[in-house]
Design a protein around this motif. Structure first.
Motif, PDB file in Angstrom:
ATOM      1  N   GLU A  24      -1.362  -0.716  -2.347  1.00 16.23           N
ATOM      2  CA  GLU A  24      -1.929  -1.999  -2.767  1.00 16.23           C
ATOM      3  C   GLU A  24      -2.969  -2.476  -1.761  1.00 16.23           C
ATOM      4  OE1 GLU A  24      -0.507  -6.509  -4.094  1.00 16.23           O
ATOM      5  OE2 GLU A  24       0.975  -5.020  -3.440  1.00 16.23           O
ATOM      6  N   LEU A  25      -2.664  -2.341  -0.489  1.00 18.73           N
ATOM      7  CA  LEU A  25      -3.628  -2.735   0.542  1.00 18.73           C
ATOM      8  C   LEU A  25      -4.888  -1.890   0.492  1.00 18.73           C
ATOM      9  CD1 LEU A  25      -1.251  -3.292   3.611  1.00 18.73           C
ATOM     10  CD2 LEU A  25      -2.516  -5.050   2.339  1.00 18.73           C
ATOM     11  N   ALA A  26      -4.740  -0.627   0.127  1.00 18.54           N
ATOM     12  CA  ALA A  26      -5.878   0.289   0.078  1.00 18.54           C
ATOM     13  C   ALA A  26      -6.613   0.231  -1.255  1.00 18.54           C
ATOM     14  CB  ALA A  26      -5.399   1.715   0.332  1.00 18.54           C
ATOM     15  N   ASP A  27      -6.094  -0.541  -2.202  1.00 14.53           N
ATOM     16  CA  ASP A  27      -6.670  -0.632  -3.550  1.00 14.53           C
ATOM     17  C   ASP A  27      -6.657   0.744  -4.229  1.00 14.53           C
ATOM     18  OD1 ASP A  27      -7.782  -1.961  -5.722  1.00 14.53           O
ATOM     19  OD2 ASP A  27      -9.844  -1.581  -5.078  1.00 14.53           O
ATOM     20  N   VAL A  28      -5.504   1.397  -4.165  1.00 19.44           N
ATOM     21  CA  VAL A  28      -5.336   2.734  -4.740  1.00 19.44           C
ATOM     22  C   VAL A  28      -4.156   2.708  -5.714  1.00 19.44           C
ATOM     23  CG1 VAL A  28      -4.671   5.131  -4.233  1.00 19.44           C
ATOM     24  CG2 VAL A  28      -6.323   3.938  -2.758  1.00 19.44           C
ATOM     25  N   ARG A  29      -4.362   3.292  -6.876  1.00 20.95           N
ATOM     26  CA  ARG A  29      -3.279   3.409  -7.866  1.00 20.95           C
ATOM     27  C   ARG A  29      -2.532   4.715  -7.642  1.00 20.95           C
ATOM     28  NH1 ARG A  29      -3.146   6.052 -12.611  1.00 20.95           N
ATOM     29  NH2 ARG A  29      -5.414   6.301 -12.630  1.00 20.95           N
ATOM     30  N   VAL A  30      -1.217   4.633  -7.610  1.00 21.05           N
ATOM     31  CA  VAL A  30      -0.377   5.806  -7.345  1.00 21.05           C
ATOM     32  C   VAL A  30       0.211   6.346  -8.645  1.00 21.05           C
ATOM     33  CG1 VAL A  30       1.681   6.664  -6.159  1.00 21.05           C
ATOM     34  CG2 VAL A  30       0.207   4.970  -5.046  1.00 21.05           C
ATOM     35  N   ASN A  31       0.086   7.642  -8.843  1.00 20.43           N
ATOM     36  CA  ASN A  31       0.746   8.331  -9.947  1.00 20.43           C
ATOM     37  C   ASN A  31       2.001   9.003  -9.396  1.00 20.43           C
ATOM     38  OD1 ASN A  31      -1.437   7.766 -11.783  1.00 20.43           O
ATOM     39  ND2 ASN A  31      -2.599   9.404 -10.783  1.00 20.43           N
TER      40      ASN A  31
ATOM     41  N   SER B 297      -9.192   0.779  -7.517  1.00 21.70           N
ATOM     42  CA  SER B 297     -10.418   1.570  -7.599  1.00 21.70           C
ATOM     43  C   SER B 297     -10.204   3.038  -7.272  1.00 21.70           C
ATOM     44  CB  SER B 297     -11.470   0.987  -6.655  1.00 21.70           C
ATOM     45  OG  SER B 297     -10.989   0.976  -5.322  1.00 21.70           O
ATOM     46  N   GLY B 298      -9.131   3.385  -6.559  1.00 25.63           N
ATOM     47  CA  GLY B 298      -8.852   4.773  -6.220  1.00 25.63           C
ATOM     48  C   GLY B 298      -7.536   5.232  -6.824  1.00 25.63           C
TER      49      GLY B 298
ATOM     50  N   CYS C 238       9.492   4.640  -0.069  1.00 26.60           N
ATOM     51  CA  CYS C 238       9.803   3.278   0.371  1.00 26.60           C
ATOM     52  C   CYS C 238       8.568   2.509   0.823  1.00 26.60           C
ATOM     53  CB  CYS C 238      10.823   3.311   1.503  1.00 26.60           C
ATOM     54  SG  CYS C 238      12.502   3.745   0.981  1.00 26.60           S
ATOM     55  N   ARG C 239       7.500   3.204   1.193  1.00 25.43           N
ATOM     56  CA  ARG C 239       6.358   2.489   1.772  1.00 25.43           C
ATOM     57  C   ARG C 239       5.054   2.666   1.025  1.00 25.43           C
ATOM     58  NH1 ARG C 239       3.644   4.913   6.261  1.00 25.43           N
ATOM     59  NH2 ARG C 239       3.704   7.185   6.217  1.00 25.43           N
ATOM     60  N   ILE C 240       5.017   3.574   0.046  1.00 25.50           N
ATOM     61  CA  ILE C 240       3.734   3.900  -0.563  1.00 25.50           C
ATOM     62  C   ILE C 240       3.168   2.751  -1.394  1.00 25.50           C
ATOM     63  CG2 ILE C 240       4.728   4.985  -2.630  1.00 25.50           C
ATOM     64  CD1 ILE C 240       2.456   7.068  -2.438  1.00 25.50           C
ATOM     65  N   ALA C 241       4.016   1.988  -2.071  1.00 25.90           N
ATOM     66  CA  ALA C 241       3.500   0.939  -2.948  1.00 25.90           C
ATOM     67  C   ALA C 241       2.736  -0.125  -2.173  1.00 25.90           C
ATOM     68  CB  ALA C 241       4.647   0.312  -3.745  1.00 25.90           C
ATOM     69  N   ALA C 242       3.315  -0.613  -1.082  1.00 31.54           N
ATOM     70  CA  ALA C 242       2.652  -1.662  -0.303  1.00 31.54           C
ATOM     71  C   ALA C 242       1.363  -1.154   0.331  1.00 31.54           C
ATOM     72  CB  ALA C 242       3.598  -2.190   0.772  1.00 31.54           C
TER      73      ALA C 242
ATOM     74  N   MET D 283      -3.537   8.778   5.714  1.00 30.54           N
ATOM     75  CA  MET D 283      -4.759   9.562   5.636  1.00 30.54           C
ATOM     76  C   MET D 283      -5.143   9.819   4.176  1.00 30.54           C
ATOM     77  SD  MET D 283      -5.554  13.294   7.361  1.00 30.54           S
ATOM     78  CE  MET D 283      -5.230  12.645   9.019  1.00 30.54           C
ATOM     79  N   ALA D 284      -4.149  10.117   3.350  1.00 31.96           N
ATOM     80  CA  ALA D 284      -4.410  10.356   1.933  1.00 31.96           C
ATOM     81  C   ALA D 284      -4.953   9.103   1.255  1.00 31.96           C
ATOM     82  CB  ALA D 284      -3.130  10.822   1.238  1.00 31.96           C
ATOM     83  N   LEU D 285      -4.366   7.961   1.571  1.00 34.56           N
ATOM     84  CA  LEU D 285      -4.840   6.708   0.975  1.00 34.56           C
ATOM     85  C   LEU D 285      -6.252   6.365   1.443  1.00 34.56           C
ATOM     86  CD1 LEU D 285      -1.555   4.639   1.263  1.00 34.56           C
ATOM     87  CD2 LEU D 285      -2.685   5.304  -0.865  1.00 34.56           C
ATOM     88  N   ASP D 286      -6.535   6.604   2.707  1.00 32.93           N
ATOM     89  CA  ASP D 286      -7.881   6.353   3.222  1.00 32.93           C
ATOM     90  C   ASP D 286      -8.900   7.223   2.494  1.00 32.93           C
ATOM     91  OD1 ASP D 286      -7.029   4.463   5.017  1.00 32.93           O
ATOM     92  OD2 ASP D 286      -7.020   5.805   6.753  1.00 32.93           O
ATOM     93  N   HIS D 287      -8.539   8.483   2.266  1.00 33.55           N
ATOM     94  CA  HIS D 287      -9.464   9.387   1.577  1.00 33.55           C
ATOM     95  C   HIS D 287      -9.650   8.963   0.122  1.00 33.55           C
ATOM     96  CE1 HIS D 287     -11.789  12.993   1.107  1.00 33.55           C
ATOM     97  NE2 HIS D 287     -11.016  13.432   0.126  1.00 33.55           N
ATOM     98  N   ALA D 288      -8.574   8.562  -0.539  1.00 41.02           N
ATOM     99  CA  ALA D 288      -8.674   8.103  -1.919  1.00 41.02           C
ATOM    100  C   ALA D 288      -9.567   6.866  -2.026  1.00 41.02           C
ATOM    101  CB  ALA D 288      -7.281   7.779  -2.470  1.00 41.02           C
ATOM    102  N   ARG D 289      -9.442   5.969  -1.061  1.00 45.04           N
ATOM    103  CA  ARG D 289     -10.261   4.764  -1.051  1.00 45.04           C
ATOM    104  C   ARG D 289     -11.718   5.110  -0.787  1.00 45.04           C
ATOM    105  NH1 ARG D 289      -8.289   0.282   3.009  1.00 45.04           N
ATOM    106  NH2 ARG D 289      -8.468   2.090   4.379  1.00 45.04           N
ATOM    107  N   SER D 290     -11.978   6.040   0.115  1.00 40.30           N
ATOM    108  CA  SER D 290     -13.371   6.401   0.423  1.00 40.30           C
ATOM    109  C   SER D 290     -14.050   7.070  -0.770  1.00 40.30           C
ATOM    110  CB  SER D 290     -13.424   7.320   1.647  1.00 40.30           C
ATOM    111  OG  SER D 290     -12.851   8.594   1.356  1.00 40.30           O
ATOM    112  N   LEU D 291     -13.296   7.855  -1.520  1.00 42.28           N
ATOM    113  CA  LEU D 291     -13.866   8.487  -2.726  1.00 42.28           C
ATOM    114  C   LEU D 291     -14.266   7.426  -3.746  1.00 42.28           C
ATOM    115  CD1 LEU D 291     -11.422  11.481  -3.329  1.00 42.28           C
ATOM    116  CD2 LEU D 291     -13.780  11.616  -2.527  1.00 42.28           C
ATOM    117  N   ALA D 292     -13.396   6.432  -3.912  1.00 43.69           N
ATOM    118  CA  ALA D 292     -13.688   5.383  -4.892  1.00 43.69           C
ATOM    119  C   ALA D 292     -14.905   4.577  -4.486  1.00 43.69           C
ATOM    120  CB  ALA D 292     -12.480   4.472  -5.037  1.00 43.69           C
ATOM    121  N   ARG D 293     -15.043   4.321  -3.209  1.00 41.30           N
ATOM    122  CA  ARG D 293     -16.196   3.544  -2.732  1.00 41.30           C
ATOM    123  C   ARG D 293     -17.498   4.317  -2.862  1.00 41.30           C
ATOM    124  NH1 ARG D 293     -13.667   0.812   2.807  1.00 41.30           N
ATOM    125  NH2 ARG D 293     -12.512  -0.860   1.765  1.00 41.30           N
TER     126      ARG D 293
END
Length: 204
Positions: free
Chosen positions: A29-36, A3-4, A22-26, A192-202
């Motif tokens: 996925e937990l944050a429901d964010v797609r990474v470019n 969603s984000g 090394c850690r961004i993918a996992a 923090m970036a993933l949390d913000h991306a998730r909050s925008l999507a929500r």
């Protein structure tokens, strides 16, 4: 579908980009964010800032601390001990050309494997043989991939992505952007970036 979204700008000479890769993918996925995944070159950006080398070389005390910091972080992530490349920063031009040529599905695995070759195994990523072996290990037709990566069209893609990063305000690596254009710099800002991306999507 996630969603984000999060844009991940990384440079192959950057050890903190290695840790983030090394850690961004996992985490994403937990944050429901797609990474470019967006490889780029820091050299032109540093040059525009007046640097002729990495700031970690310009300021030796800062550089010495960085390698100690990386040791601690690698241990915390249960990664092999950091190996400082013989030449730092390494020349990641061919690596970035190959990464940007690969499609979205293949780019992350190549990126992680090459970072590991560089910072865990101490291999020279400017050496075509290193690139060849990493590609072959992932099942790619390495000769074709490298040839296509060195085409004028693909070289222009990397230049354009580097210029895009600079225009967006990137000054170091790794850098993350959320859909609203918010910039987060550094491996330690990934959550923090993933949390913000998730909050925008929500909120959408």
């Amino acid at each position: 579908m996630a969603s984000g979204t999060l844009d991940f700008y990384y440079e192959f000479a950057s050890p903190y980009s290695y840790l983030a890769a090394c850690r961004i993918a996992a985490l994403a996925e937990l944050a429901d964010v797609r990474v470019n995944w967006k490889p780029f070159l820091l050299g032109p950006i540093f040059a525009a800032q007046g640097y002729t080398s990495s700031p970690f070389n310009v300021y030796p005390l800062k550089g010495a601390h960085m390698w100690r910091d990386l040791d601690r972080l690698a241990a915390a992530q249960r990664l092999p001990p950091i190996t400082k490349p013989a030449t730092f920063p390494a020349n990641g031009l061919l690596a970035a050309r190959v990464a940007i040529h690969l499609n979205d599905a293949c780019r992350p695995s190549f990126t992680r494997a090459l970072f590991s070759a560089e910072f865990a195994q101490g291999r020279d990523i400017s050496d075509r043989e290193t690139i060849r072996q990493v590609l072959a290990g992932l099942g790619h037709f390495w000769d074709e991939v490298i040839s296509d990566a060195e085409s004028e069209v693909n070289k222009a893609r990397l230049r354009a992505q580097t210029e895009e990063a600079q225009a967006r305000g990137v000054f170091g690596a790794p850098t993350f952007f959320t859909a609203d254009g918010e910039l987060f710099w550094g491996n330690d800002r990934l959550e923090m970036a993933l949390d913000h991306a998730r909050s925008l999507a929500r909120a959408a």
